[in-house]
Design a protein around this motif. Sequence first.
Motif, mmCIF file in Angstrom:
data_model
loop_
_atom_site.group_PDB
_atom_site.id
_atom_site.type_symbol
_atom_site.label_atom_id
_atom_site.label_comp_id
_atom_site.label_asym_id
_atom_site.label_seq_id
_atom_site.Cartn_x
_atom_site.Cartn_y
_atom_site.Cartn_z
ATOM 1 N N THR A 89 48.115 34.189 11.929
ATOM 2 C CA THR A 89 48.116 34.948 13.188
ATOM 3 C C THR A 89 49.535 35.221 13.666
ATOM 4 N N GLY A 90 50.410 34.215 13.524
ATOM 5 C CA GLY A 90 51.805 34.365 13.948
ATOM 6 C C GLY A 90 51.910 34.762 15.405
ATOM 7 N N SER A 91 52.716 35.781 15.678
ATOM 8 C CA SER A 91 52.934 36.250 17.050
ATOM 9 C C SER A 91 51.720 36.998 17.597
ATOM 10 N N GLY A 92 50.842 37.463 16.699
ATOM 11 C CA GLY A 92 49.688 38.258 17.105
ATOM 12 C C GLY A 92 49.894 39.759 16.997
ATOM 13 N N TYR A 93 51.087 40.185 16.594
ATOM 14 C CA TYR A 93 51.368 41.632 16.531
ATOM 15 C C TYR A 93 50.487 42.328 15.494
ATOM 16 N N GLN A 94 50.397 41.736 14.298
ATOM 17 C CA GLN A 94 49.538 42.336 13.267
ATOM 18 C C GLN A 94 48.080 42.372 13.746
ATOM 19 N N THR A 95 47.645 41.304 14.406
ATOM 20 C CA THR A 95 46.283 41.251 14.950
ATOM 21 C C THR A 95 46.046 42.422 15.894
ATOM 22 N N ALA A 96 47.019 42.666 16.780
ATOM 23 C CA ALA A 96 46.893 43.739 17.774
ATOM 24 C C ALA A 96 46.813 45.118 17.105
ATOM 25 N N ILE A 150 40.828 41.556 3.822
ATOM 26 C CA ILE A 150 41.541 40.301 4.098
ATOM 27 C C ILE A 150 43.025 40.595 3.965
ATOM 28 N N ILE A 151 43.783 40.194 4.985
ATOM 29 C CA ILE A 151 45.232 40.407 4.975
ATOM 30 C C ILE A 151 45.925 39.061 5.123
ATOM 31 N N VAL A 152 46.866 38.798 4.228
ATOM 32 C CA VAL A 152 47.626 37.543 4.256
ATOM 33 C C VAL A 152 49.054 37.890 4.650
ATOM 34 N N THR A 153 49.554 37.233 5.707
ATOM 35 C CA THR A 153 50.877 37.594 6.244
ATOM 36 C C THR A 153 51.925 36.523 5.948
ATOM 37 N N ALA A 154 51.709 35.778 4.851
ATOM 38 C CA ALA A 154 52.698 34.803 4.383
ATOM 39 C C ALA A 154 52.675 34.827 2.862
ATOM 40 N N GLY A 155 53.783 34.400 2.258
ATOM 41 C CA GLY A 155 53.894 34.453 0.805
ATOM 42 C C GLY A 155 53.086 33.353 0.136
ATOM 43 N N ALA A 156 52.148 33.729 -0.736
ATOM 44 C CA ALA A 156 51.305 32.752 -1.432
ATOM 45 C C ALA A 156 51.784 32.594 -2.872
ATOM 46 N N PRO A 157 52.005 31.342 -3.330
ATOM 47 C CA PRO A 157 52.420 31.165 -4.724
ATOM 48 C C PRO A 157 51.356 31.666 -5.699
ATOM 49 N N GLU A 158 50.096 31.600 -5.282
ATOM 50 C CA GLU A 158 49.002 32.153 -6.087
ATOM 51 C C GLU A 158 47.928 32.650 -5.122
ATOM 52 N N VAL A 159 46.969 33.394 -5.649
ATOM 53 C CA VAL A 159 45.923 33.964 -4.790
ATOM 54 C C VAL A 159 44.818 32.925 -4.589
ATOM 55 N N PRO A 160 44.561 32.508 -3.343
ATOM 56 C CA PRO A 160 43.494 31.516 -3.119
ATOM 57 C C PRO A 160 42.132 32.056 -3.561
ATOM 58 N N LYS A 161 41.453 31.284 -4.416
ATOM 59 C CA LYS A 161 40.143 31.721 -4.933
ATOM 60 C C LYS A 161 39.130 31.903 -3.803
ATOM 61 N N ALA A 162 39.248 31.072 -2.761
ATOM 62 C CA ALA A 162 38.307 31.175 -1.634
ATOM 63 C C ALA A 162 38.377 32.552 -1.000
ATOM 64 N N LEU A 163 39.590 33.120 -0.924
ATOM 65 C CA LEU A 163 39.732 34.439 -0.303
ATOM 66 C C LEU A 163 39.099 35.521 -1.173
ATOM 67 N N MET A 164 39.298 35.400 -2.473
ATOM 68 C CA MET A 164 38.692 36.383 -3.389
ATOM 69 C C MET A 164 37.166 36.374 -3.227
ATOM 70 N N SER A 165 36.602 35.169 -3.116
ATOM 71 C CA SER A 165 35.137 35.046 -3.066
ATOM 72 C C SER A 165 34.567 35.545 -1.740
ATOM 73 N N GLN A 166 35.411 35.623 -0.690
ATOM 74 C CA GLN A 166 34.925 36.017 0.642
ATOM 75 C C GLN A 166 35.067 37.521 0.912
ATOM 76 N N LEU A 167 35.415 38.268 -0.132
ATOM 77 C CA LEU A 167 35.587 39.713 -0.001
ATOM 78 C C LEU A 167 34.284 40.417 -0.383
ATOM 79 N N LYS A 168 33.882 41.418 0.404
ATOM 80 C CA LYS A 168 32.716 42.234 0.057
ATOM 81 C C LYS A 168 32.997 43.028 -1.209
ATOM 82 N N VAL A 169 31.964 43.413 -1.925
ATOM 83 C CA VAL A 169 32.139 44.394 -2.997
ATOM 84 C C VAL A 169 32.611 45.695 -2.325
#
Length: 213
Positions: A89-96, A150-169
């Motif tokens: 979420t950070g500052s909330g700017y992207q959310t807004a 799904i938008i990730v606003t921090a650098g991930a060393p790898e892609v979390p599998k949980a996020l992949m599974s929570q995406l709609k087709v």
Amino acid sequence: MKDTLKHQGMRNKLADLLVAKGIKDVNVLEAVRAVPRHLFLDSSFEDHAYQDKAFPIDADQTISQPYTVAFQTELLQVKPNDAILEIGTGSGYQTAILLHLKAKVYTIERQQELFKKTKLFFNKMNYRPKKVIFGDGYKGLPENAPFDGIIVTAGAPEVPKALMSQLKVGGRLVIPVGVDDQIMTLYIRKSEKEFEKRELGHFRFVPLVENKN
């Protein structure tokens, strides 16, 4: 701090700069023109709020450069009522920006200090995400999945599998992948098991930290 005509003029200049840098989505540009970025920053940065730069916020985090926010948002291809999960979420700017695009936003922040401050700020500003959660972004939000984006606003060393599974087709995951230097990566879910992957240039983000407990 107030939002004045002067601030509005500075936002218009910022949006014009983003057009020059290649941002094309008119809805994203309109959101940049509308959302008062200076209110998301410490007042000492107010005069610099509409430069295309990242700035420090609490808990050793940053508010992303406007170009980065616009670039990631454009990749999401947000439509009204899309369910969007934001990691960081950070500052909330992207959310807004996402809320201005009429998305239903679920946002997770793992820094407690930032979580409390930004949640209060949302209430004060009348921003209404569906959920603002203190938690581990690596796990996503299975109880509200699947998501259109799904938008990730921090650098991930790898892609979390949980996020992949929570995406709609048909859904889109936008994530900067890498340790010191990140590659902006777009995953489009084509079927239950198939994802299309696109790599879209180098960016720099604070690290996405996993809760190891």
